[in-house]
Design a protein around this motif. Structure first.
Motif, short mmCIF file in Angstrom:
data_model
loop_
_atom_site.label_atom_id
_atom_site.label_comp_id
_atom_site.label_asym_id
_atom_site.label_seq_id
_atom_site.Cartn_x
_atom_site.Cartn_y
_atom_site.Cartn_z
N SER A 112 5.40 20.74 13.21
CA SER A 112 4.08 21.37 13.21
C SER A 112 3.46 21.32 14.60
CB SER A 112 3.15 20.67 12.20
OG SER A 112 3.05 19.29 12.52
N ASP A 113 4.19 20.75 15.56
CA ASP A 113 3.71 20.63 16.94
C ASP A 113 4.11 21.87 17.72
OD1 ASP A 113 2.82 19.90 19.41
OD2 ASP A 113 4.30 18.31 19.73
N THR A 114 3.19 22.83 17.84
CA THR A 114 3.52 24.09 18.51
C THR A 114 3.49 23.96 20.03
OG1 THR A 114 1.19 24.77 18.37
CG2 THR A 114 2.66 25.48 16.60
N SER A 115 3.05 22.82 20.53
CA SER A 115 3.03 22.63 21.98
C SER A 115 4.37 22.11 22.49
CB SER A 115 1.93 21.64 22.37
OG SER A 115 2.19 20.35 21.82
N ALA A 116 5.26 21.74 21.57
CA ALA A 116 6.56 21.20 21.97
C ALA A 116 7.45 22.29 22.55
CB ALA A 116 7.25 20.56 20.77
N GLN A 117 8.33 21.90 23.47
CA GLN A 117 9.27 22.84 24.06
C GLN A 117 10.27 23.30 23.00
OE1 GLN A 117 9.16 23.97 27.19
NE2 GLN A 117 10.94 25.30 26.90
N MET A 118 10.42 24.60 22.86
CA MET A 118 11.30 25.12 21.83
C MET A 118 12.76 24.92 22.21
SD MET A 118 9.73 26.42 19.13
CE MET A 118 8.94 24.83 19.22
N SER A 119 13.54 24.46 21.26
CA SER A 119 14.98 24.32 21.44
C SER A 119 15.66 24.97 20.26
CB SER A 119 15.36 22.83 21.53
OG SER A 119 16.76 22.67 21.58
N GLY A 120 16.36 26.06 20.51
CA GLY A 120 16.99 26.77 19.41
C GLY A 120 17.51 28.11 19.87
N SER A 121 17.58 29.07 18.96
CA SER A 121 18.14 30.39 19.23
C SER A 121 17.03 31.43 19.29
CB SER A 121 19.14 30.75 18.13
OG SER A 121 19.65 32.05 18.31
N TRP A 122 17.02 32.20 20.38
CA TRP A 122 16.02 33.25 20.57
C TRP A 122 16.56 34.59 20.08
CZ3 TRP A 122 11.10 32.34 22.33
CH2 TRP A 122 10.86 31.07 22.87
N SER A 123 15.68 35.37 19.47
CA SER A 123 16.09 36.69 18.99
C SER A 123 14.89 37.62 18.92
CB SER A 123 16.75 36.59 17.61
OG SER A 123 15.88 35.97 16.67
N ILE A 124 15.19 38.92 18.93
CA ILE A 124 14.17 39.95 18.76
C ILE A 124 14.38 40.58 17.39
CG2 ILE A 124 13.38 42.23 19.54
CD1 ILE A 124 14.06 41.39 22.38
N GLY A 125 13.28 40.80 16.70
CA GLY A 125 13.39 41.39 15.37
C GLY A 125 12.12 42.10 14.96
N LYS A 126 12.16 42.68 13.79
CA LYS A 126 11.04 43.44 13.25
C LYS A 126 10.29 42.60 12.22
CE LYS A 126 11.84 47.68 11.87
NZ LYS A 126 12.26 48.80 10.99
N GLY A 127 8.96 42.75 12.22
CA GLY A 127 8.15 42.09 11.21
C GLY A 127 7.98 43.01 10.00
N ILE A 128 8.42 42.53 8.84
CA ILE A 128 8.31 43.31 7.59
C ILE A 128 7.20 42.69 6.75
CG2 ILE A 128 9.52 44.18 5.57
CD1 ILE A 128 10.75 45.10 8.18
N GLN A 129 6.12 43.44 6.53
CA GLN A 129 4.99 42.89 5.78
C GLN A 129 5.34 42.70 4.31
OE1 GLN A 129 1.03 44.18 6.81
NE2 GLN A 129 0.40 44.18 4.67
N ILE A 130 5.04 41.49 3.80
CA ILE A 130 5.32 41.15 2.40
C ILE A 130 4.03 41.14 1.59
CG2 ILE A 130 6.29 39.40 0.86
CD1 ILE A 130 8.34 40.73 2.68
N SER A 131 2.99 40.52 2.14
CA SER A 131 1.71 40.40 1.44
C SER A 131 0.56 40.59 2.43
CB SER A 131 1.61 39.02 0.77
OG SER A 131 0.34 38.82 0.19
N PRO A 132 -0.42 41.42 2.07
CA PRO A 132 -0.48 42.28 0.88
C PRO A 132 0.61 43.35 0.91
CG PRO A 132 -2.63 42.12 1.98
CD PRO A 132 -1.61 41.57 2.92
N ASP A 133 1.00 43.81 -0.25
CA ASP A 133 2.02 44.84 -0.34
C ASP A 133 1.50 46.11 0.34
OD1 ASP A 133 3.86 46.77 -1.02
OD2 ASP A 133 4.03 46.14 -3.11
N PRO A 134 2.18 46.57 1.42
CA PRO A 134 1.69 47.76 2.13
C PRO A 134 1.67 49.01 1.27
CG PRO A 134 3.90 47.13 2.87
CD PRO A 134 3.41 46.02 2.00
N ARG A 135 2.39 48.99 0.14
CA ARG A 135 2.40 50.15 -0.76
C ARG A 135 1.24 50.11 -1.75
NH1 ARG A 135 8.34 48.88 -2.76
NH2 ARG A 135 7.25 46.88 -2.81
N ASN A 136 0.53 48.97 -1.77
CA ASN A 136 -0.59 48.81 -2.70
C ASN A 136 -1.83 49.47 -2.13
OD1 ASN A 136 -2.45 48.02 -4.58
ND2 ASN A 136 -2.10 45.81 -4.36
N GLU A 137 -2.38 50.43 -2.86
CA GLU A 137 -3.55 51.17 -2.40
C GLU A 137 -4.86 50.52 -2.83
OE1 GLU A 137 -3.17 55.19 -3.62
OE2 GLU A 137 -1.38 55.59 -2.41
#
Length: 199
Positions: A112-137
């Motif tokens: 939960s410490d977002t100030s820590a130096q990240m160690s892992g795998s970097w990637s680029i991707g798309k954000g797919i909205q789940i909630s609220p449902d974008p199809r819900n009017e």
């Protein structure tokens, strides 16, 4: 000349990021994305891809949980691109459409410490909205939602080294110009499974 301007732009972005972090260290501002008055990210540029796309670049001052309400997670975002398909490029579709892409790091450990130096795998991707449902009017579901929830669809693996703003944006341009890079991957693909290696 173009490379010099890009390098200068990169330096300005880094200076602004460091300045914002310094203000946060003195408790003058907060980097919390859930705080309406916070400064978790800033706009650092705009790119046009021919007459098709208008791309706004945003950089997060520190690695931020992909979904802001997650207290502990392993997926952190460092950049966001708002990609607008210009109405003039496809008049038959009517209103212009905006998609969201992210530069994320899949951390090796849950924290939960977002100030820590990240160690892992970097990637680029798309954000797919789940909630609220974008199809819900039903507008009430949008009003009552305090924060939208998205799913990350990894498209391009960049390895373990964090790319610069310019390098990451160049990679996004490659994705936008090659639609097969999106259509050939499942929605629940693993960011650790490389699709195209970043050179």
């Amino acid at each position: 000349m173009k490379k010099s301007l890009l390098h200068f732009s990169q330096q300005l972005s880094s200076c602004l990021e460091n300045l914002t972090k310094m203000f946060a260290s003195f408790n003058l501002i907060t980097l919390d994305e859930t705080d309406p008055c916070g400064m978790s990210h800033f706009c650092c540029g705009e790119v046009h891809l021919e007459s098709w796309y208008r791309v706004l670049l945003f950089r997060y001052c520190s690695p931020t949980p992909f979904n802001a309400r997650d207290e502990a997670c392993t997926l952190y975002k460092k950049m966001r691109w708002n990609v607008e398909l210009l109405e003039s490029s496809c008049p038959s579709q009517g209103e212009a459409e905006t998609k969201y892409y992210f530069l994320c790091c899949k951390s090796n450990t849950e924290t939960s410490d977002t100030s820590a130096q990240m160690s892992g795998s970097w990637s680029i991707g798309k954000g797919i909205q789940i909630s609220p449902d974008p199809r819900n009017e039903d507008i009430q579901s949008w009003i009552l939602c305090t924060h939208a929830t998205m799913k990350f669809q990894a498209l391009l693996n960049l390895g373990t080294e964090e790319p610069s703003t310019t390098q990451a944006t160049d990679c996004l341009m490659e994705i936008l110009q090659n639609p097969w890079m999106e259509s050939s991957l499942p929605l629940d693909c693993n960011p650790l499974e490389p699709s195209v290696e970043f050179q």
